[in-house]
Design a protein around this motif. Structure first.
Motif, PDB file in Angstrom:
ATOM      1  N   PHE A   1     -38.697 -88.521  23.883  1.00  0.00           N
ATOM      2  CA  PHE A   1     -38.262 -89.245  22.691  1.00  0.00           C
ATOM      3  C   PHE A   1     -38.970 -88.747  21.422  1.00  0.00           C
ATOM      4  O   PHE A   1     -38.605 -89.156  20.326  1.00  0.00           O
ATOM      5  N   THR A   2     -39.970 -87.895  21.601  1.00  0.00           N
ATOM      6  CA  THR A   2     -40.797 -87.491  20.454  1.00  0.00           C
ATOM      7  C   THR A   2     -40.957 -85.974  20.397  1.00  0.00           C
ATOM      8  O   THR A   2     -40.103 -85.284  19.843  1.00  0.00           O
ATOM      9  N   THR A   3     -42.019 -85.447  20.976  1.00  0.00           N
ATOM     10  CA  THR A   3     -42.349 -84.033  20.812  1.00  0.00           C
ATOM     11  C   THR A   3     -41.337 -83.097  21.467  1.00  0.00           C
ATOM     12  O   THR A   3     -40.955 -82.084  20.883  1.00  0.00           O
ATOM     13  N   SER A   4     -40.902 -83.410  22.672  1.00  0.00           N
ATOM     14  CA  SER A   4     -39.921 -82.546  23.335  1.00  0.00           C
ATOM     15  C   SER A   4     -38.576 -82.605  22.634  1.00  0.00           C
ATOM     16  O   SER A   4     -37.889 -81.578  22.502  1.00  0.00           O
ATOM     17  N   ALA A   5     -38.198 -83.788  22.175  1.00  0.00           N
ATOM     18  CA  ALA A   5     -36.946 -83.908  21.429  1.00  0.00           C
ATOM     19  C   ALA A   5     -37.008 -83.091  20.144  1.00  0.00           C
ATOM     20  O   ALA A   5     -36.031 -82.429  19.765  1.00  0.00           O
ATOM     21  N   ALA A   6     -38.158 -83.120  19.466  1.00  0.00           N
ATOM     22  CA  ALA A   6     -38.317 -82.320  18.248  1.00  0.00           C
ATOM     23  C   ALA A   6     -38.206 -80.833  18.547  1.00  0.00           C
ATOM     24  O   ALA A   6     -37.620 -80.069  17.767  1.00  0.00           O
ATOM     25  N   ALA A   7     -38.772 -80.400  19.677  1.00  0.00           N
ATOM     26  CA  ALA A   7     -38.694 -78.991  20.054  1.00  0.00           C
ATOM     27  C   ALA A   7     -37.264 -78.594  20.403  1.00  0.00           C
ATOM     28  O   ALA A   7     -36.792 -77.519  20.009  1.00  0.00           O
ATOM     29  N   VAL A   8     -36.563 -79.436  21.149  1.00  0.00           N
ATOM     30  CA  VAL A   8     -35.174 -79.155  21.506  1.00  0.00           C
ATOM     31  C   VAL A   8     -34.313 -79.030  20.249  1.00  0.00           C
ATOM     32  O   VAL A   8     -33.443 -78.160  20.157  1.00  0.00           O
ATOM     33  N   MET A   9     -34.583 -79.884  19.259  1.00  0.00           N
ATOM     34  CA  MET A   9     -33.808 -79.869  18.020  1.00  0.00           C
ATOM     35  C   MET A   9     -34.329 -78.845  17.014  1.00  0.00           C
ATOM     36  O   MET A   9     -33.762 -78.699  15.934  1.00  0.00           O
ATOM     37  N   ASP A  10     -35.406 -78.154  17.384  1.00  0.00           N
ATOM     38  CA  ASP A  10     -35.985 -77.106  16.541  1.00  0.00           C
ATOM     39  C   ASP A  10     -36.350 -77.638  15.157  1.00  0.00           C
ATOM     40  O   ASP A  10     -36.060 -77.012  14.124  1.00  0.00           O
ATOM     41  N   LEU A  11     -37.006 -78.789  15.132  1.00  0.00           N
ATOM     42  CA  LEU A  11     -37.406 -79.404  13.874  1.00  0.00           C
ATOM     43  C   LEU A  11     -38.724 -78.806  13.382  1.00  0.00           C
ATOM     44  O   LEU A  11     -39.544 -78.331  14.175  1.00  0.00           O
ATOM     45  N   LYS A  12     -38.943 -78.877  12.081  1.00  0.00           N
ATOM     46  CA  LYS A  12     -40.167 -78.317  11.506  1.00  0.00           C
ATOM     47  C   LYS A  12     -41.397 -79.084  11.963  1.00  0.00           C
ATOM     48  O   LYS A  12     -42.465 -78.492  12.188  1.00  0.00           O
ATOM     49  N   TRP A  13     -41.301 -80.421  12.079  1.00  0.00           N
ATOM     50  CA  TRP A  13     -42.434 -81.234  12.503  1.00  0.00           C
ATOM     51  C   TRP A  13     -42.253 -81.636  13.960  1.00  0.00           C
ATOM     52  O   TRP A  13     -41.205 -82.160  14.346  1.00  0.00           O
ATOM     53  N   ASP A  14     -43.287 -81.409  14.757  1.00  0.00           N
ATOM     54  CA  ASP A  14     -43.206 -81.714  16.180  1.00  0.00           C
ATOM     55  C   ASP A  14     -43.470 -83.182  16.501  1.00  0.00           C
ATOM     56  O   ASP A  14     -43.379 -83.586  17.657  1.00  0.00           O
ATOM     57  N   GLY A  15     -43.817 -83.978  15.488  1.00  0.00           N
ATOM     58  CA  GLY A  15     -44.079 -85.394  15.726  1.00  0.00           C
ATOM     59  C   GLY A  15     -45.523 -85.718  16.044  1.00  0.00           C
ATOM     60  O   GLY A  15     -45.858 -86.880  16.282  1.00  0.00           O
ATOM     61  N   ILE A  16     -46.396 -84.715  16.020  1.00  0.00           N
ATOM     62  CA  ILE A  16     -47.817 -84.936  16.278  1.00  0.00           C
ATOM     63  C   ILE A  16     -48.492 -85.395  14.981  1.00  0.00           C
ATOM     64  O   ILE A  16     -48.289 -84.815  13.914  1.00  0.00           O
ATOM     65  N   VAL A  17     -49.328 -86.423  15.104  1.00  0.00           N
ATOM     66  CA  VAL A  17     -50.043 -86.980  13.952  1.00  0.00           C
ATOM     67  C   VAL A  17     -51.306 -86.159  13.730  1.00  0.00           C
ATOM     68  O   VAL A  17     -52.243 -86.200  14.527  1.00  0.00           O
ATOM     69  N   ARG A  18     -51.307 -85.402  12.637  1.00  0.00           N
ATOM     70  CA  ARG A  18     -52.453 -84.556  12.309  1.00  0.00           C
ATOM     71  C   ARG A  18     -52.549 -84.443  10.787  1.00  0.00           C
ATOM     72  O   ARG A  18     -51.594 -84.758  10.060  1.00  0.00           O
ATOM     73  N   ILE A  19     -53.699 -84.004  10.304  1.00  0.00           N
ATOM     74  CA  ILE A  19     -53.868 -83.789   8.871  1.00  0.00           C
ATOM     75  C   ILE A  19     -52.820 -82.780   8.391  1.00  0.00           C
ATOM     76  O   ILE A  19     -52.664 -81.709   8.976  1.00  0.00           O
ATOM     77  N   GLY A  20     -52.121 -83.138   7.326  1.00  0.00           N
ATOM     78  CA  GLY A  20     -51.101 -82.256   6.775  1.00  0.00           C
ATOM     79  C   GLY A  20     -49.700 -82.519   7.292  1.00  0.00           C
ATOM     80  O   GLY A  20     -48.737 -81.966   6.758  1.00  0.00           O
ATOM     81  N   SER A  21     -49.572 -83.360   8.340  1.00  0.00           N
ATOM     82  CA  SER A  21     -48.241 -83.710   8.845  1.00  0.00           C
ATOM     83  C   SER A  21     -47.535 -84.641   7.865  1.00  0.00           C
ATOM     84  O   SER A  21     -48.187 -85.317   7.059  1.00  0.00           O
ATOM     85  N   PRO A  22     -46.213 -84.713   7.912  1.00  0.00           N
ATOM     86  CA  PRO A  22     -45.491 -85.635   7.035  1.00  0.00           C
ATOM     87  C   PRO A  22     -45.900 -87.084   7.292  1.00  0.00           C
ATOM     88  O   PRO A  22     -46.141 -87.479   8.443  1.00  0.00           O
ATOM     89  N   ALA A  23     -45.972 -87.849   6.232  1.00  0.00           N
ATOM     90  CA  ALA A  23     -46.222 -89.292   6.367  1.00  0.00           C
ATOM     91  C   ALA A  23     -44.877 -89.966   6.621  1.00  0.00           C
ATOM     92  O   ALA A  23     -44.310 -90.630   5.768  1.00  0.00           O
TER      93      ALA A  23
END
Length: 427
Positions: free
Chosen positions: A361-383
């Motif tokens: 529902f999160t990181t793998s889905a982002a990878a499958v959809m080839d999104l810029k943000w993988d959904g991981i919460v880190r400094i510099g990630s989208p708010a």
């Protein structure tokens, strides 16, 4: 959206979605995988992460990255009332779908799609991939309408469009022209491969589809093996074609339902072949459990479903999608990833407090959809977050919770959601 250049929240975040900061990475998590963090943001990006002591975390709410819908059909959403399928079978769904084709217009589809995106954004979606029936007289005006709709919504949600057409269509001049356009517009090629089919012909058609995808740099997302017979015959056909054709684009197989009916040995071998070819899988449990395996006046005991855990263990990226929403293929659905997560739990036996249970529902889905943000919460990630009125997974999944949506550091204000009269817009 209410404009805020900076802000912070004390919240509970799934430990598996936290990706930076030594102090944060060493923070302890509760048994349900949630850790207490103070998240700060500025100018639309995360600027600070700080662990909070356990004793200060009792009243905190659950925060997730804005979620995803990797497989939808917004062109036919909310059409059940006009084109119902009371028998609930795959065959009757297809009949109603073809009847709907005779009545669809670009205005009608625009209205359905606009309603779909409105609900998805309010529910906390940041991206949605939708398959669009793309053959027949209505195809061109509908694509014009949906590309225009994508522009209107781009600030709030990413809309990926897949041209769903018979495999034969990609072997025609019209198919070549559409593939060329999809390459320019960032779309994907789609199709259906489910038994019964001519294996020699389907092999040639798949090879042609791969050629077009390479030529125009279009990803592929196939409806494949949405069936309760001939387990994985489509997937085996695909990997045989991939064995003899070089591919430079992403390939995703949606459904893969009958693969779950393979023997353990055959399942492992096919999973490894899919991983070898970097093929993604999107499991669609709600529609598959509704349509497949039906027997008159008998509760089915074998329920075709993509073997999510086995695929994950083999190294295949797997996402879970909601598929159809209130149309002839499935009478329910709300474009709510949290509701999907809840409904999927008893069907897939995946739990979001485990990494492999949350990833689809999160990181793998982002990878499958080839999104810029993988959904991981880190400094510099989208708010980009969904703040739930819930302090545990149980509360969040027992019923759809109230939520607030943060987009690029600004709280969503529903008054700014695009409001468009589709008929006025397209005339």
């Amino acid at each position: 959206m209410t404009q805020r250049k900076k802000g912070s929240l004390d919240v509970l975040v799934p430990r598996g979605l936290v990706g930076s900061g030594e102090a944060v990475l060493s923070a302890s998590a509760k048994e349900d995988g949630l850790c207490a963090l103070r998240i700060s943001w500025e100018s639309g990006q995360i600027s600070g992460l700080e662990a909070i002591k356990k004793e200060d975390a009792s009243s905190l709410k659950l925060l997730l990255p804005r979620l995803l819908e990797p497989h939808a059909h917004i062109d036919k959403a909310f059409s059940w009332n006009d084109f119902p399928n009371f028998k609930g079978s795959y065959e009757d769904a297809l009949k109603a779908n073809l009847q709907e084709h005779k009545n669809r217009t670009s205005q009608i589809v625009f209205g359905r799609a606009d309603r779909s995106l409105t609900i998805a954004v309010k529910n906390g979606c940041r991206a949605i991939r939708s398959h669009i029936d793309s053959f027949g007289y209505f195809a061109d005006p509908i694509w014009e309408a949906l590309l225009e709709l994508r522009k209107k919504w781009h600030a709030l949600i990413e809309l990926q469009l897949v041209a769903l057409a018979p495999l034969e269509y990609w072997n025609t001049r019209e198919g070549d022209l559409l593939a060329s356009r999809l390459g320019r517009e960032g779309g994907l090629l789609g199709g259906v491969l489910a038994p019964p089919f001519n294996r020699e012909l389907s092999s040639d058609l798949l090879a042609q589809m791969l050629k077009l995808a390479n030529q125009y740099n279009c990803g592929i997302d196939l409806h494949i093996d949405e069936s309760d017979t001939e387990p994985a015959v489509g997937l085996n056909q695909l990997v045989q074609v991939l064995d003899h054709n070089e591919v430079n684009v992403s390939i995703t197989c949606s459904h893969a339902s009958s693969m779950g009916l393979l023997s353990p040995v055959d399942l492992r071998r096919l999973s490894e072949r899919l991983a070898h070819h970097h093929v993604n899988v999107i499991a669609l449990p709600l529609t598959n459990f509704w349509l497949l395996g039906r027997q008159s006046k008998t509760t089915p005991l074998l329920r075709p479903l993509a073997p999510i855990s086995q695929l994950q263990k083999a190294g295949v990226r797997v996402a879970i999608g909601g598929d159809n929403v209130q149309d002839s293929w499935f009478p329910a659905g709300t474009f709510d990833p949290l509701a999907l997560m809840s409904f999927s739990m008893p069907l897939t036996q995946l739990a979001p407090w485990q990494r492999r249970g949350l990833a689809p529902f999160t990181t793998s889905a982002a990878a499958v959809m080839d999104l810029k943000w993988d959904g991981i919460v880190r400094i510099g990630s989208p708010a980009d977050f969904v703040l739930l009125e819930a302090s545990s997974w149980s509360e969040a999944l027992s019923k759809p919770p109230q939520r607030k949506v943060l987009i690029n550091g600004n709280w969503l204000d529903e008054t700014i959601i695009p409001k468009t009269n589709p008929i006025e817009h397209l005339n």
